[in-house]
Design an enzyme around this catalytic site. Structure first.
Site, short mmCIF file in Angstrom:
data_model
loop_
_atom_site.label_atom_id
_atom_site.label_comp_id
_atom_site.label_asym_id
_atom_site.label_seq_id
_atom_site.Cartn_x
_atom_site.Cartn_y
_atom_site.Cartn_z
N ARG A 105 -2.50 -9.50 -10.13
CA ARG A 105 -2.81 -8.89 -11.43
C ARG A 105 -1.53 -8.64 -12.19
O ARG A 105 -0.60 -8.03 -11.68
CB ARG A 105 -3.49 -7.54 -11.23
N THR A 109 -1.33 -6.33 -18.46
CA THR A 109 -2.63 -6.76 -19.02
C THR A 109 -3.76 -6.55 -18.02
O THR A 109 -4.93 -6.53 -18.40
CB THR A 109 -2.60 -8.25 -19.39
N ASP A 201 -2.95 0.77 -3.22
CA ASP A 201 -2.75 -0.68 -3.34
C ASP A 201 -2.99 -1.32 -1.97
O ASP A 201 -2.23 -1.13 -1.02
CB ASP A 201 -1.32 -0.96 -3.82
N ASP A 204 -0.18 -3.67 -0.56
CA ASP A 204 1.00 -2.92 -0.10
C ASP A 204 0.71 -2.17 1.19
O ASP A 204 1.57 -2.08 2.07
CB ASP A 204 1.44 -1.93 -1.19
C1 PRP Z 1 -5.45 -6.55 -5.77
C2 PRP Z 1 -6.69 -6.79 -4.93
C3 PRP Z 1 -7.49 -7.71 -5.79
C4 PRP Z 1 -7.15 -7.25 -7.17
C5 PRP Z 1 -8.30 -6.45 -7.70
O1 PRP Z 1 -4.57 -7.61 -5.66
O2 PRP Z 1 -6.42 -7.30 -3.66
O3 PRP Z 1 -7.16 -9.09 -5.61
O4 PRP Z 1 -5.99 -6.42 -7.06
O5 PRP Z 1 -8.08 -6.10 -9.00
P1 PRP Z 1 -8.99 -6.64 -10.19
O6 PRP Z 1 -10.40 -6.50 -9.75
O7 PRP Z 1 -8.64 -5.70 -11.31
O8 PRP Z 1 -8.58 -8.04 -10.49
P2 PRP Z 1 -3.14 -7.62 -6.41
O9 PRP Z 1 -3.30 -8.23 -7.74
O10 PRP Z 1 -2.56 -6.25 -6.35
O11 PRP Z 1 -2.32 -8.64 -5.54
P3 PRP Z 1 -1.83 -8.53 -4.03
O12 PRP Z 1 -3.07 -8.63 -3.15
O13 PRP Z 1 -0.95 -9.72 -3.92
O14 PRP Z 1 -1.12 -7.23 -3.85
N1 URA Z 2 -5.93 -3.38 -6.38
C1 URA Z 2 -5.72 -2.54 -5.34
O1 URA Z 2 -5.11 -2.92 -4.33
N2 URA Z 2 -6.15 -1.28 -5.46
C2 URA Z 2 -6.81 -0.83 -6.52
O2 URA Z 2 -7.21 0.35 -6.55
C3 URA Z 2 -7.03 -1.73 -7.59
C4 URA Z 2 -6.58 -3.01 -7.49
#
Ligand code: PRP
Ligand code: URA
Length: 210
Positions: A105, A109, A201, A204
């Protein structure tokens, strides 16, 4: 067939989810719990797979049995956090094929940014389960499912651990043919697009990157 939206309120899932959310839960335990919850969710989500009749020769006769119809399954985790669920689902279905979709994400945005897509070559003959622990705005899930649909799988299901009501609505409307399975629907998204109360997160916490 009508599309399913299933909230998995099994006591084991709910108990493990409570520990998962706790900010005191460290990386090692968090990772183990994500996998355990994914295994339990797979057990529930595969309840609806179609069966066909078969006959099996036992040492004592012929048993009329069932097997799962068709060429079976493919799991597609959304990178990164979805990979945290992969070992858990493969525990139950080790012969499934695995694809990967890379999305993150954009922090301002909140829109998903694509960076990788590798799907099984025979995906059109498989039922696909998309894996991601978090459904927040819904952008990542909608984008991943749209990419998979370009390859015409037999069906698509989405498995997440925590959903925000906002994301659930977006996903329901964007992909009305996709069954959705989740362990809990939380309260809302905060101004940064995080699920409240959520678990923070997920990526993380799984990988210990913060
Ligand atoms: C997180 C999560 C989803 C997304 C959800 O990933 O694992 O893929 O956010 O958010 P959304 O419904 O608003 O799209 P992130 O983008 O943080 O990436 P990562 O798994 O690489 O940390
Ligand atoms: N992605 C995450 O990992 N946690 C949240 O709460 C939203 C998006």
């Amino acid at each position: 067939m009508e599309r399913k939206i299933v909230i998995m309120d099994h006591p084991l899932i709910q108990h493990k989810l409570s520990v998962l959310r706790d900010e005191e839960t460290g990386t090692y335990k968090f990772r183990a719990l994500v996998n355990e919850i994914a295994t339990l969710m797979t057990y529930e989500a595969t309840r609806y797979l179609p069966l066909e009749d078969i006959e099996v020769k036992t040492p004592c006769g012929i048993a009329k049995c069932k097997k799962i119809s068709g060429k079976t399954l493919a799991f597609v985790p959304i990178l990164r956090a979805g990979t945290g669920m992969l070992d858990g689902v493969l525990q139950l279905i080790p012969t499934a094929k695995v694809g990967h979709i890379g999305l993150y994400r954009d922090e301002t945005t909140l829109n998903p940014v694509e960076y990788y897509c590798k799907l099984p070559a025979d995906i059109e003959s498989r039922d696909v389960f998309v894996l991601d622990p978090m459904l927040a705005t819904g952008g990542s899930a909608v984008n991943a499912i749209s990419q998979i649909k370009l390859r015409h799988p037999k069906s698509i299901k989405f498995l997440c651990i925590i959903a925000a009501p906002e994301g659930l609505e977006v996903l329901k409307n964007a992909h009305p043919d996709v069954d959705i399975f989740c362990a809990h629907v939380d309260d809302h998204l905060n101004e940064k697009g995080y699920i409240v109360p959520g678990l923070g997160d997920a990526g993380d916490r799984i990988f210990g990157t913060k």
